[in-house]
Scaffold this motif. Structure first.
Motif, PDB file in Angstrom:
ATOM      1  N   UNK A  23       0.830  -1.205   0.000  1.00 14.47           N
ATOM      2  CA  UNK A  23       0.000   0.000   0.000  1.00 14.47           C
ATOM      3  C   UNK A  23       0.861   1.251   0.000  1.00 14.47           C
ATOM      4  N   UNK A  24       2.000   1.157  -0.704  1.00  8.98           N
ATOM      5  CA  UNK A  24       2.863   2.303  -0.901  1.00  8.98           C
ATOM      6  C   UNK A  24       3.496   2.099  -2.267  1.00  8.98           C
TER       7      UNK A  24
ATOM      8  N   UNK B  59       2.403   8.643  -3.938  1.00  6.26           N
ATOM      9  CA  UNK B  59       1.554   9.034  -5.051  1.00  6.26           C
ATOM     10  C   UNK B  59       1.167  10.484  -4.873  1.00  6.26           C
ATOM     11  N   UNK B  60       1.499  11.328  -5.840  1.00  8.74           N
ATOM     12  CA  UNK B  60       0.985  12.696  -5.821  1.00  8.74           C
ATOM     13  C   UNK B  60       0.207  12.890  -7.101  1.00  8.74           C
ATOM     14  N   UNK B  61      -1.110  13.004  -6.975  1.00 12.92           N
ATOM     15  CA  UNK B  61      -1.945  13.176  -8.152  1.00 12.92           C
ATOM     16  C   UNK B  61      -1.544  14.459  -8.872  1.00 12.92           C
TER      17      UNK B  61
ATOM     18  N   UNK C  92      -3.948  16.496  -2.293  1.00  9.40           N
ATOM     19  CA  UNK C  92      -3.247  16.017  -1.108  1.00  9.40           C
ATOM     20  C   UNK C  92      -3.614  16.790   0.147  1.00  9.40           C
TER      21      UNK C  92
ATOM     22  N   UNK D  53      -7.247  16.081   1.970  1.00  9.77           N
ATOM     23  CA  UNK D  53      -7.421  14.950   2.881  1.00  9.77           C
ATOM     24  C   UNK D  53      -7.658  15.447   4.294  1.00  9.77           C
TER      25      UNK D  53
ATOM     26  N   UNK E  55      -5.835   5.457  -5.721  1.00 18.87           N
ATOM     27  CA  UNK E  55      -4.783   6.416  -5.376  1.00 18.87           C
ATOM     28  C   UNK E  55      -5.368   7.775  -5.000  1.00 18.87           C
ATOM     29  N   UNK E  56      -6.673   7.806  -4.687  1.00 17.61           N
ATOM     30  CA  UNK E  56      -7.359   9.078  -4.455  1.00 17.61           C
ATOM     31  C   UNK E  56      -6.790   9.859  -3.275  1.00 17.61           C
ATOM     32  N   UNK E  57      -6.293   9.147  -2.275  1.00 17.73           N
ATOM     33  CA  UNK E  57      -5.803   9.832  -1.080  1.00 17.73           C
ATOM     34  C   UNK E  57      -4.303  10.100  -1.130  1.00 17.73           C
ATOM     35  N   UNK E  58      -3.755  10.238  -2.343  1.00 19.92           N
ATOM     36  CA  UNK E  58      -2.308  10.398  -2.497  1.00 19.92           C
ATOM     37  C   UNK E  58      -1.569   9.266  -1.792  1.00 19.92           C
ATOM     38  N   UNK E  59      -2.190   8.092  -1.837  1.00 20.44           N
ATOM     39  CA  UNK E  59      -1.560   6.884  -1.318  1.00 20.44           C
ATOM     40  C   UNK E  59      -2.057   5.758  -2.206  1.00 20.44           C
ATOM     41  N   UNK E  60      -1.538   4.574  -2.011  1.00 17.43           N
ATOM     42  CA  UNK E  60      -1.996   3.417  -2.764  1.00 17.43           C
ATOM     43  C   UNK E  60      -2.804   2.532  -1.836  1.00 17.43           C
ATOM     44  N   UNK E  61      -4.045   2.291  -2.185  1.00 18.86           N
ATOM     45  CA  UNK E  61      -4.823   1.307  -1.451  1.00 18.86           C
ATOM     46  C   UNK E  61      -5.262   0.256  -2.443  1.00 18.86           C
TER      47      UNK E  61
END
Lengths: 372, 372, 372
Positions: free
Chosen positions: A72-73, B74-76, B151, B154, C69-75
Motif C-alpha cells: 500500500x505504498x 503518489x501525488x496526483x 493532497x 485529505x 490512489x485518491x488519497x495520495x496513497x496506494x490502497x
C-alpha cells in the motif's frame, strides 16, 4: 507481439508494453517458544504487486518504469532509460547494481520464494545511477556508479556513492549452459554518522523477525566480492555462490561477513528446462501447458544456504538452512511455488524463552504468481 | 496514432493513450561555508516519475488521470474530466489554476530544469475545482473556482477556495508567434489559523534548503496578478513575466511580494524551433533526429530571475539569478538539459558560518528525460 | 473490443484491458451548532481514483490488479488471480468477502453516492484470501476463507481469519429480474488485544465526523448475517437489506448491532433500466445517449436507511436517514449523481453545543464520475 500482455509495435521501431506481477504468499515460521513472539504464525500477504511499462524508441533507446505497490505504498523498482545500438549500452536510472546470480535473476524465476540469505543480509537493492553493459558473444561486462535507492534519496543528507562491476562468462557447450561470474562492489555512505545493519529473515517474508542480525553498527565504507557458478544441462541444473562482505569501521576491527549457497534442481516434465538469459535464470516455459492437454512444467529444487554474521567482534549469528521447493507452471505466466526449509541458527539475535540462542526453526511457504 | 506511446482509437471517437515521464537529475548547490550544511553536495534524484492515461469518449468528453510517484509516494497531478464540443470546454477535477507562462508550460518543455523562483515561492500547484476555457482564434480565456490540492483536501478542516482567471492573446504574425497574457488570482484559506510560507529552492531540487524564505506567517487571504509576454521568431525566442503576490493579514501590514524573469533563447540546429500551443511552450522536435542521420536539436537559453520576499515588515530575502541552459533533444521524446546558475542573495534566511546573509551561490544541474 | 478502454484480445484466448475510475465529489453536512465543528462545510474531494488492469490467460485464468490512489496513497482494491473453466471458479487474492447487495454492487453503479450505513459501520472491506464461486443457472454460491485487508496485513502481528459465504438466487421471470440472497460471516482477529469500532459517516465522505460511533470496544470475534432482496421490473426497481452484526466480547455482554435499508427507484428515460449481473446491480446504459441525439439516462431513487449501534450495554447511537438521488448518465461511462439526505440521530456520539445528542442533520452531495 504478446508477452503475457500485448506489446504494441510500429514498423519504424517504437514499442510499448504494460508490465506487472502479483505474488500472493501464505507462509509461516516455527521457532522455539519465545523466539519470535506470536509473529511467525501462518499468515498471508501480497509479496509483490508490480505495475509498469516497457518502451522502445527508435534510435536505440529503451525505458522501463515500474513500481511495487504491494505494501500500500509505491516503491520504485526498475526505472531507467537505456541507449545502445551495438554491444555497448548505457543506462541512467534505477537498476540492480550487478550483484549475484540469485539477485540478478528476476524474483519471477528464482528457485525459491526468497533469495539467498546473503542477498538480504548485505543490503542488495536497486540504486539510481549511471551504468554501462558490454556484451560480445559469451562475455558480459557490467559496471556502474550509483547513488542510493530512490526511496533513500529523498533524505536530503544522503550523498552515498557506490561502484559496482560484474564479469560473466556464459558459454553454451552443446546443449549445456555454463555460467561463471565474479562481481566487486564498493560503497561509501559519505556520512560520518552512517550506520548499517546486517540481518536476514528466516526465508519467510510474512514475518519481520530476523533470527540473525548484527544490530546497528557504524559503517565507514563497505566492500563486497562475489563468485557465481551455474550449469543447466537438460532437465538438471546446479548453482552456487559465495559472497564476502567487508565492513570498514572507523574505530573497531573491520568484520568480513560471508554468505553463500549451493543448489541442485531438476525439471520433472519431459522436454522442459530452466531458462537462462543475459547472466541470470529465465522463465520456465512448459512445452506441454495445460492449454495443450499437458500438466504444465514441474520442477524440484534443493538448496543449502549459509550466512555467517560473526566476525571482527560482531556477533550477528550464523544461520544454515536446507531448503526444498516444488515449482509448478501450468502455463508460461502462472507459477505456484511451495517451499519448506529447516534452519540451524547459532548465536541468534532472538533468544528462546529459556534464553537459548542456538536452535532450529522450520519455515513453510506457498506462492501463487502471475505476471505479464 | 503514436505519440511516444500508442494512442488507440476507434472510428466513432473513442481514444485511449498511456502517459508517463521520467526525469533523472544530478544536481548540486555551492554556497558559502555553513549556508546549507552538507546538504547541497552533488546528488541524484528522480525529479518526476509520472504514470497515467489520457482518454476520449464520444460526445465531447475527455479525461486524464496521472500521478507522480517519484518520491515513493503518489501525488496526483492532472486528474480531470472535460466536456466541450465547441470553443467552450468545462473541466471538473485537478488542474493548474491558470498561473503564469512558465507554470502552464509542461515541465517537459521548460527552458530550465526548474521553473522561475516565483512559481515556487508563491505556491503554484494543481487544485481540484471546476473551470471553463474558451478559445476562439487567437484568444484564450480560462477561469475557475478551486478548492485545494488533492493532497491537502485529505485534511478534514480544509475548506479553502480560490478564484483564478487568465486571458491569453496569441497571434501568429507570419512565422512569428506572439504571446501576451495576464492572470488574476484570489484565495481564501477559510481558516482563521491559516499560515503561509513563501520560499524557493536555489534552482536545484535535490536540496531542501531555501536561501530565501519568509518563514510561517498568518494569512487571511492572497491576491496575485501576473503579466506574461513571449515571442518565438524562427530559431529565437524571448519571454518575460512579472507576478505580484499580495498577502492579506489580519493584524500586521499586508506585504506584496514580487517575482519575475526575462529570458532569451536560440535553437542552434537549422530548421528547428521551440513549439508553442494553447498558451504555453510546447515540444522541441528535431527536424533531423539521430534516427535520420542528424544530431537532434540543440538549444541554448539564458535567463535573469528575480524574487523579492522583503515587504510589509517581512524579511524573507531577495534572490537574483543568472541562469544558462543547454538542451539536447536527440529524438522527439528524449531530452537532456544541462543548467548552470549564479545566485545573488540578500537578507538570506540561511546565514553563512560567519553570520553573513548577503552572498552568492552557484548551482548546477543535469537532467535526463524521457516521456510518452 | 472496447469497454470504456480498449480490450486487446488474441484468437487463442489472451486478453488485456486497462481499468480506471475517477469520482470527484462536492459534499456537505449540516448539523446543529457544535456537532461537527467546522468540519462539515461544503468541500470537494477525489472520492476514488482507481487505476489497474484486467487480463485473461488461456487455460481458464483471469487476473485483476487495481488500486485506489485518491488519497495520495496506494490502497489495493481488487487484486486477484482466478481459475475456472466451468461453473466453478477459484480465486486467490484480495476481493470483497461476499457481503450485501449494496457492497457487492460496484460503487460505479450504486443508487447513492455512499453505500448503506451498515456497510460502513460493520467494517465491510476487501480481504486477501482463497475463495470459490459456483454458478449454475439462477443460483450463485460464494464462499471463502480470508485474512485481512492487504493494508492491515503489513502489521506483523495480524493473524486474523474470517469465513464468509453467500447464496444468491437470481431468476429472471419474463422481463423481471429477481434477487434473493443470504450471507453469513465469522471473523476471529486472533489477537487477545483486538479492538473494534463501529461507526458511519453521515452519507458524506468529505467529512471524517461520525455522528454514530461505538468508540473502541474489545472484540473476541464477530458474526454477521445478511438478508437481501431486490427486483428490477422495466424502469422500476426496489431493494432492501437487513444485516445483524454480533460482537462476541470476552467480559461484557455481546451486543448485536443492526443495519438495513429499503429503496425504490425509477429510470425516467424511456427504454432504459438498471443493469443487473452476477448478484449485483450493473451499469445503467442509456439507449439514447447524447451522442445519438438523446439526453442520456435519468434515474431517481429514494431510500430509507437505518443503523442501530445501541445494544448489550453499548450506546453507539441510532441513525435513520431518508435519502433521494438523481442520476444522469449522458453516455455509458459518464455519470453524475446528486444526493440529498435527512438524518435523524439518537444518542449521537457527537453532541451539539448545548449537549443535545438527539437531533437532525442534512447532507448534500454531487458526484462527477468517469470510468474505463
Amino acid at each position: 507481439g504478446w508477452k503475457g500482455a500485448p506489446e504494441i509495435r510500429t514498423a519504424d521501431g517504437w514499442s510499448f508494453k504494460p508490465r506487472g506481477r502479483m505474488q500472493v504468499d501464505l507462509a509461516a515460521v516455527d521457532t522455539p517458544v519465545g523466539a519470535t513472539d506470536a509473529r511467525g504464525g501462518l499468515k498471508t500477504e501480497f509479496r509483490r504487486i508490480y505495475l509498469g511499462v516497457d518502451g522502445k524508441i527508435p534510435g536505440g533507446f529503451a525505458y522501463r518504469v515500474e513500481a511495487d505497490v504491494a505494501n500500500n505504498s509505491v516503491e520504485l523498482t526498475d526505472v531507467y532509460l537505456t541507449y545502445g545500438t551495438g554491444p555497448l549500452s548505457v543506462t541512467a536510472g534505477q537498476i540492480k547494481p550487478f550483484w549475484s546470480l540469485d539477485e540478478m535473476t528476476s524474483d519471477l524465476f528464482t528457485s525459491f520464494m526468497e533469495r539467498a540469505a546473503f542477498a538480504q543480509a548485505f543490503g542488495f537493492e536497486r540504486r539510481v545511477g549511471l551504468s554501462a553493459q558490454y556484451r560480445r558473444g559469451d562475455l558480459l561486462l557490467q559496471a556502474g556508479v550509483f547513488g542510493d535507492n530512490a526511496g533513500d534519496l529523498l533524505d536530503d543528507s544522503n550523498n552515498a556513492v557506490s561502484l559496482d562491476g560484474r564479469v560473466v562468462w556464459m558459454p553454451k557447450l552443446g546443449d549445456t549452459q555454463l555460467h561463471l561470474a565474479a562481481s566487486g562492489h564498493w560503497r561509501d555512505p559519505n556520512d560520518p554518522a552512517a550506520l548499517g545493519r546486517y540481518r536476514a529473515r528466516p526465508f519467510a517474508h510474512t514475518t519481520d523477525v530476523r533470527l540473525v542480525d548484527t544490530g546497528l553498527i557504524d559503517v565507514a565504507s563497505e566492500r563486497g566480492i562475489g563468485l557465481e557458478g551455474a550449469v543447466i544441462a537438460g532437465p538438471f541444473h546446479a548453482a552456487g555462490e559465495g559472497y564476502w562482505h567487508r565492513v570498514n569501521r572507523t574505530g573497531p576491527a573491520d568484520p568480513t561477513f560471508f554468505g553463500g549457497y549451493a543448489e541442485v534442481g531438476m525439471v520433472l516434465t519431459p522436454g522442459d528446462r530452466r531458462g537462462y538469459k543475459d547472466g541470470g535464470f529465465d522463465r520456465l516455459k512448459p512445452t506441454k501447458p495445460i492449454t495443450a492437454g499437458g500438466v504444465g512444467a514441474f520442477e524440484v529444487n534443493a538448496r543449502y544456504d549459509h550466512l555467517d554474521l560473526n566476525d571482527g567482534g560482531i556477533v550477528g549469528g550464523r544461520q544454515q538452512a536446507a531448503l526444498i521447493s516444488l515449482v509448478w507452471a501450468p502455463v508460461d505466466y502462472i507459477r505456484i511455488n511451495a517451499n519448506y526449509g529447516k534452519l540451524w541458527v547459532g548465536d541468534a539475535r532472538v533468544a528462546t524463552a529459556t534464553g537459548d540462542r542456538d536452535y532450529t526453526a522450520d519455515t513453510f511457504g506457498l506462492r501463487t504468481q502471475v505476471d505479464f
